[in-house]
Design a protein around this motif. Structure first.
Motif, PDB file in Angstrom:
ATOM      1  N   UNK A  16       0.810  -1.214   0.000  1.00 31.26           N
ATOM      2  CA  UNK A  16       0.000   0.000   0.000  1.00 31.26           C
ATOM      3  C   UNK A  16       0.842   1.262   0.000  1.00 31.26           C
ATOM      4  N   UNK A  17       1.953   1.240   0.732  1.00 27.67           N
ATOM      5  CA  UNK A  17       2.834   2.407   0.761  1.00 27.67           C
ATOM      6  C   UNK A  17       3.396   2.712  -0.617  1.00 27.67           C
ATOM      7  N   UNK A  18       3.800   1.703  -1.346  1.00 25.69           N
ATOM      8  CA  UNK A  18       4.340   1.928  -2.687  1.00 25.69           C
ATOM      9  C   UNK A  18       3.309   2.619  -3.561  1.00 25.69           C
ATOM     10  N   UNK A  19       2.080   2.096  -3.573  1.00 26.81           N
ATOM     11  CA  UNK A  19       1.036   2.672  -4.423  1.00 26.81           C
ATOM     12  C   UNK A  19       0.577   4.038  -3.915  1.00 26.81           C
ATOM     13  N   UNK A  20       0.609   4.264  -2.611  1.00 24.42           N
ATOM     14  CA  UNK A  20       0.165   5.553  -2.061  1.00 24.42           C
ATOM     15  C   UNK A  20       1.212   6.648  -2.259  1.00 24.42           C
ATOM     16  N   UNK A  21       2.474   6.310  -2.101  1.00 26.13           N
ATOM     17  CA  UNK A  21       3.533   7.313  -2.153  1.00 26.13           C
ATOM     18  C   UNK A  21       4.114   7.527  -3.546  1.00 26.13           C
ATOM     19  N   UNK A  26       5.083   2.791  -9.360  1.00 27.22           N
ATOM     20  CA  UNK A  26       4.461   1.472  -9.288  1.00 27.22           C
ATOM     21  C   UNK A  26       3.927   1.062 -10.657  1.00 27.22           C
ATOM     22  N   UNK A  27       3.311   1.993 -11.386  1.00 22.29           N
ATOM     23  CA  UNK A  27       2.802   1.692 -12.725  1.00 22.29           C
ATOM     24  C   UNK A  27       3.937   1.337 -13.678  1.00 22.29           C
ATOM     25  N   UNK A  28       5.052   2.064 -13.582  1.00 22.61           N
ATOM     26  CA  UNK A  28       6.198   1.755 -14.448  1.00 22.61           C
ATOM     27  C   UNK A  28       6.763   0.381 -14.132  1.00 22.61           C
ATOM     28  N   UNK A  29       6.827   0.043 -12.848  1.00 22.85           N
ATOM     29  CA  UNK A  29       7.340  -1.272 -12.446  1.00 22.85           C
ATOM     30  C   UNK A  29       6.443  -2.377 -12.996  1.00 22.85           C
ATOM     31  N   UNK A  30       5.133  -2.206 -12.859  1.00 24.47           N
ATOM     32  CA  UNK A  30       4.196  -3.211 -13.372  1.00 24.47           C
ATOM     33  C   UNK A  30       4.325  -3.337 -14.889  1.00 24.47           C
ATOM     34  N   UNK A  31       4.450  -2.211 -15.590  1.00 26.61           N
ATOM     35  CA  UNK A  31       4.604  -2.239 -17.047  1.00 26.61           C
ATOM     36  C   UNK A  31       5.906  -2.945 -17.438  1.00 26.61           C
ATOM     37  N   UNK A  32       6.971  -2.705 -16.690  1.00 26.17           N
ATOM     38  CA  UNK A  32       8.257  -3.362 -16.963  1.00 26.17           C
ATOM     39  C   UNK A  32       8.161  -4.867 -16.742  1.00 26.17           C
ATOM     40  N   UNK A  33       7.508  -5.262 -15.680  1.00 26.19           N
ATOM     41  CA  UNK A  33       7.341  -6.692 -15.405  1.00 26.19           C
ATOM     42  C   UNK A  33       6.549  -7.358 -16.526  1.00 26.19           C
TER      43      UNK A  33
END
Length: 61
Positions: A16-21, A26-33
């Protein structure tokens, strides 16, 4: 059972902290994965599992 619930709670707090802060990060990390092959994702996941087991082993003695 209490330790399991506490561990899941800590995991949710960290996620939650990653997505909140840093939602853009977080979106770039998900897209990279999403661009990675299954082998790389599986290897990283197994490494994370091994690290998690090691940390629990250290904490619990």
């Amino acid at each position: 059972m209490t330790d399991l619930i506490a561990g899941l709670g800590i995991a949710l707090v960290l996620e939650g902290l990653l997505w909140a802060l840093a939602p853009n990060l977080a979106r770039r990390v998900v897209a990279e994965i999403a661009t990675r092959g299954n082998g790389g994702i599986q290897a990283t996941a197994l490494g994370a599992v091994a690290l998690g087991v090691f940390l629990v082993w250290l904490a619990r003695g």
